[in-house]
Structure formats: C-alpha cells, structure tokens
Design an enzyme around this catalytic site. Structure first.
Site, PDB file in Angstrom:
ATOM      1  CB  CYS A 114      20.224   8.202  33.028  1.00  0.00           C
ATOM      2  SG  CYS A 114      18.600   7.512  32.649  1.00  0.00           S
ATOM      3  CD  GLU A 161      16.708   8.349  29.328  1.00  0.00           C
ATOM      4  OE1 GLU A 161      17.573   8.951  29.992  1.00  0.00           O
ATOM      5  OE2 GLU A 161      16.513   7.132  29.392  1.00  0.00           O
ATOM      6  CD  GLU A 192      24.855  10.249  33.485  1.00  0.00           C
ATOM      7  OE1 GLU A 192      23.726   9.871  33.829  1.00  0.00           O
ATOM      8  OE2 GLU A 192      25.210  10.313  32.288  1.00  0.00           O
ATOM      9  CE  LYS A 237      25.064  -0.893  19.366  1.00  0.00           C
ATOM     10  NZ  LYS A 237      26.044  -1.048  20.520  1.00  0.00           N
TER      11      LYS A 237
END
Length: 481
Positions: A286, A252, A384, A178
């Site tokens: 990231c 992750e 973040e 997906k």
C-alpha cells in the site's frame, strides 16, 4: 514444511475448534494448487470467539497483569517466533507467493521485532499528574479498551496482523483476529505459538473466512475496538459499521504514493529507489511508489533507467533465493492488474516495459510494468492498482510536482530525491502524506509511526503512538480537603 496442524479448524479460547461453516481452499499462487482448507466461521463461531475474548478480559487473566508480567509473555512469544522462523517464512511464501528471502528477512524479522518492541513498551504505559485550580490531586491513567477486532489483508499477513496484535496485547486488551481469507496460515500458527508462550486462553482468537465474517465481527456488540488494514472501499464500510456502536476504529487504507525526482538528484540512487519502490512485494504494497514524477531535464534518462531496471528484475519461483518478484496473490488480483494495463493501452499511454502476464511460468505472474504518456486524471494515476506497475510523468517546477503528488484522494506515503537540503525540508512539509521519504524509499521501523492522510485512513501504527491506539484515558480527581 508444516502447513498447519489444524486444517479446517479455528483457534478459539486457546484451543483448536472444528469449523462448522463452508470450507475454503487455500491456494499456493505460485502453482495454483490447493495447500489446505480452512472454514468460513459461522456467526455462532464468531460469537464464541468474542465471548472467549470478553471472558478473558473481564476476568483480568491478562488485563489484570502488570505491564512487566505481560512483557515477559510477549518476549517469550518473540523468541518462539524466532525459533520457528523458517517454518513461518515457508508458510508465508506458500500462502502469499512472496519471495522467500522477503518472508525470512522482512516478514518474520518484523514480526519478531513487533513483539520485542511492544514487550518493552508494556512497562511504560502510564499517565500524568495535572496541576488544577482546585484543592485536589488530579491524575490520568491509560487503560486497555477491551476486546479488539483485528481485520487484516493478504499482502503482509504476519506484519500487518502483529502490528495490531502486539500493541493491543501489550496494553492489556484481548483480540479476535480475522486474517484475509486467502492467506490465513501464519495467523493460525502464531496464535498457537503465543499460547505456548504463556498467553492465557481466550486472549488471542483467530476466525477465518471472507467478508461476512469480518463484518459480523466488526458489528458485534461485544467488540470494543476495530483495527483494520485494507482497501479504502472496505475501510469505509468498516468505519460505518463500527459507528453503529460507537467503536473506535483505526484504519490503514489504500495508497497511490508519488516519488518525486528533481533534476539535481543522484540518478543512480533515484533509479534504484524507483524500481524497488514499485516491485517490492510484487507491487502488493500500500506504500509502494507507484507514481514516479520526474523533472523534465532528466525525464528521458530516468525513464531509461527505470525501464532497464524493471526488465532485469528477477521474476520466478518465490522459493528461489534469487527471486525478487513472485506471483500475484491470486487470479482476481492478476485480472485487476491486467485490466489497468489494458486501460492504459486504450487511453494511448505507452507501455515502456512489461505489460502482461508471464506465460512461461505457472501461477499468477505479472511482469514489472512501466507506463509513460499518462494523464494526471487517468485512473492509472488516481486509483490503486496493487501490482508491479508504475506510471512516469514529467514536471517542470517544484510547485507543479507538489500539486501532482498531492493530486489524488490518497495520502499514505510520498518521497522525493534531491541534493538540496532546503528543498527536501520544504517539499516534505507540503506533501500530504503520513510518511515522507527523502532520497530513499520504503524505510520503515517499528519505532516510527505511520498512517494515512485523506482517504488513506486515520490512526497510527508503530511507535508509542501505535500503542496508544489501544488504550483509553481515565482522569481521577481526589479532593485534598
């Protein structure tokens, strides 16, 4: 450029299947224009994809092949991806807005490498004999887990999908993928190319759509393992949902990585690493170096270098080979970054460079932004941002730098710049991160594992460790009397 020959369809059981769900626009973030449409997979279509993967696994059409036979198919897949490299690079740039030079060299290049590397490792999946106190032969074998759900984000569609698909297939599993709802095009094309390479029907399936599609896939009783890359908030929900059926999970997740510059560092190299560390992939990375920690004697000089570098980063059309920073992936990502910069201004921080949308360009462009005079407890330091934004903070001692670097809930990557080899080893050993760079930033290789500490997730990708995430160990004991 071929956009996709199967607009509005899903890839299930080795063939295109008409989507029955609502259609979703795929938008080019550089222009804001619709490229094509894809369906939101319905629950019945998710069932069909999982059922196809289950049949393919249980039949042994893939899992029953030897590692050598699987390896041959994966090598052919790598060759086909290389043959279609320019098509895939154009698709990736159109879909994500990333600069075409990065799509060509980084995204397509790494995708080819993933399949080549794990094709080689498919030969070496083995176990071990064990000495026991019993009169018995004891040995272990590594076996595939079964049906793997791979759920991937928008920022590196090819890399972050094939870093899961390639080892999962090498180990003998089947996969339902997906991709992110905003960036599904290369996932669909690669599935088609893998079938052309010889992958049996049902071994790799692609279902498109938003969060509900991913959640139904994760919760599906026919899925045996989940591999996810994305935000920490979504990762928590996925881990919780998978726990209902005790599925193993690799996650992750987010990062807020610190790059430490000591006073004895090569400031030319450190300045270049600092800028590239936060603008790479338009900051949608990231493992980006979004927190720059600088020892006080060289703080002012480093701020000057980073600001000077940031304002000269080429921002523009991602199809231009000169472009380094393209558009954000979409309007909501642009709005999120702009909101953090507005917060910085309200808290009294200094916007030393950038700080706003690039209004001279169509699309979702945000200027590379450098923020100083920010507190450790600020949301800009703790959360973040996922855009081309870096905060710069001073420190005095090595211990203070380590405490500041470790002073968030994340632990995906970290780095340091120093000429002192002993300090480099000492500090690297104390940084709570799954990847530590010394006198550089962003070096990654498929042979070297990476993954998170703390809220940045668990499990590892790349290297033999990444392959082992898709196997389970069986022990066999055979009496000798």
């Amino acid at each position: 450029m071929t956009v996709i020959g199967a607009a509005g369809r899903l890839y299930i059981d080795g063939a295109w299947r008409g989507g029955q769900g609502a259609m979703r626009d795929v938008v080019n973030p550089a222009t804001g224009k619709v490229v094509t449409t894809v369906p939101d997979a319905t629950p019945a279509e998710v069932d069909a994809a999982v059922d196809a993967a289950r049949r393919a696994f249980d039949s042994g059409a893939w899992s029953g092949l030897s590692g050598r036979e699987r390896s041959r198919v994966l090598y052919r897949a790598a060759a086909l991806i290389q043959e279609h490299a320019e098509e895939l690079a154009q698709l990736e740039t159109t879909d994500t807005g990333k600069p075409i030079q990065f799509s060509r060299m980084v995204d397509v290049g790494n995708t080819v490498t993933h399949f080549e590397y794990y094709a080689g490792l498919a030969y070496s999946i083995d176990g071990a004999t064990r000495q026991t106190g019993m009169p018995a032969l004891a040995y272990t074998v590594r076996e595939p887990i079964g049906v793997v759900a791979a759920v991937t984000p928008f920022n590196f569609p090819m890399i972050l999908s094939t870093s899961k698909i390639a080892p999962a297939l090498a180990a003998g599993n089947t996969v339902v993928h997906k991709p992110a709802e905003d960036t599904p095009l290369t996932a669909l094309r690669i599935a088609e190319l893998l079938t052309e390479a010889g992958l049996p029907p049902g071994v790799l399936n692609v279902v498109t759509g938003g969060g509900p599609v991913g959640e139904s896939l994760v919760r599906h009783p026919g899925v045996d393992k989940v591999a996810f890359t994305g935000s920490t908030a979504v990762g928590r929900r996925i881990a919780s949902a998978a726990a209902e059926t005790l599925k193993p999970v690799t996650v992750e997740l987010g990062g807020k990585s610190a790059q430490i510059v000591f006073a004895d560092a090569d400031l030319d190299a450190a300045g270049q690493a600092a800028v590239s560390g936060f603008v790479f992939n338009t900051g949608q990375f990231c493992m980006g170096g979004t927190r720059l920690l600088v020892q006080r004697p060289v703080y002012d000089e480093m701020v000057t270098r980073v600001v000077g570098g940031a304002v000269h980063v080429p921002v523009g059309d991602p199809l231009s080979p000169e472009t380094v920073v393209g558009p954000m992936a979409g309007q909501r990502h642009l709005d999120k970054v702009r909101g953090y910069v507005e917060l910085a201004a309200s808290e009294g921080a200094t916007i030393a460079a950038g700080g706003g949308r690039v209004d001279t360009l169509d699309g979702y462009y945000f200027a590379p932004t450098v923020i100083t005079d920010v507190d450790q407890g600020s949301r800009l330091v703790q959360e973040e941002i996922f855009g081309p934004v870096v905060t710069v903070q001073p420190f005095d001692t090595e211990q203070e730098a380590i405490a500041m670097a470790n002073g968030t809930s994340f632990g995906l990557a970290a780095g340091l710049h120093t000429r002192d080899v002993a300090r480099a080893h000492r500090v690297a050993g104390k940084l709570k991160a799954g990847m530590v760079w010394v006198n550089t930033w962003g070096m990654l290789d498929v042979t070297v594992p990476f993954g998170g500490y703390k809220q940045s997730g668990y499990g590892r990708e790349y290297g033999p460790e990444g392959l082992h995430e898709y196997t389970q160990t069986k022990s066999v004991l055979l009496p000798l009397t």
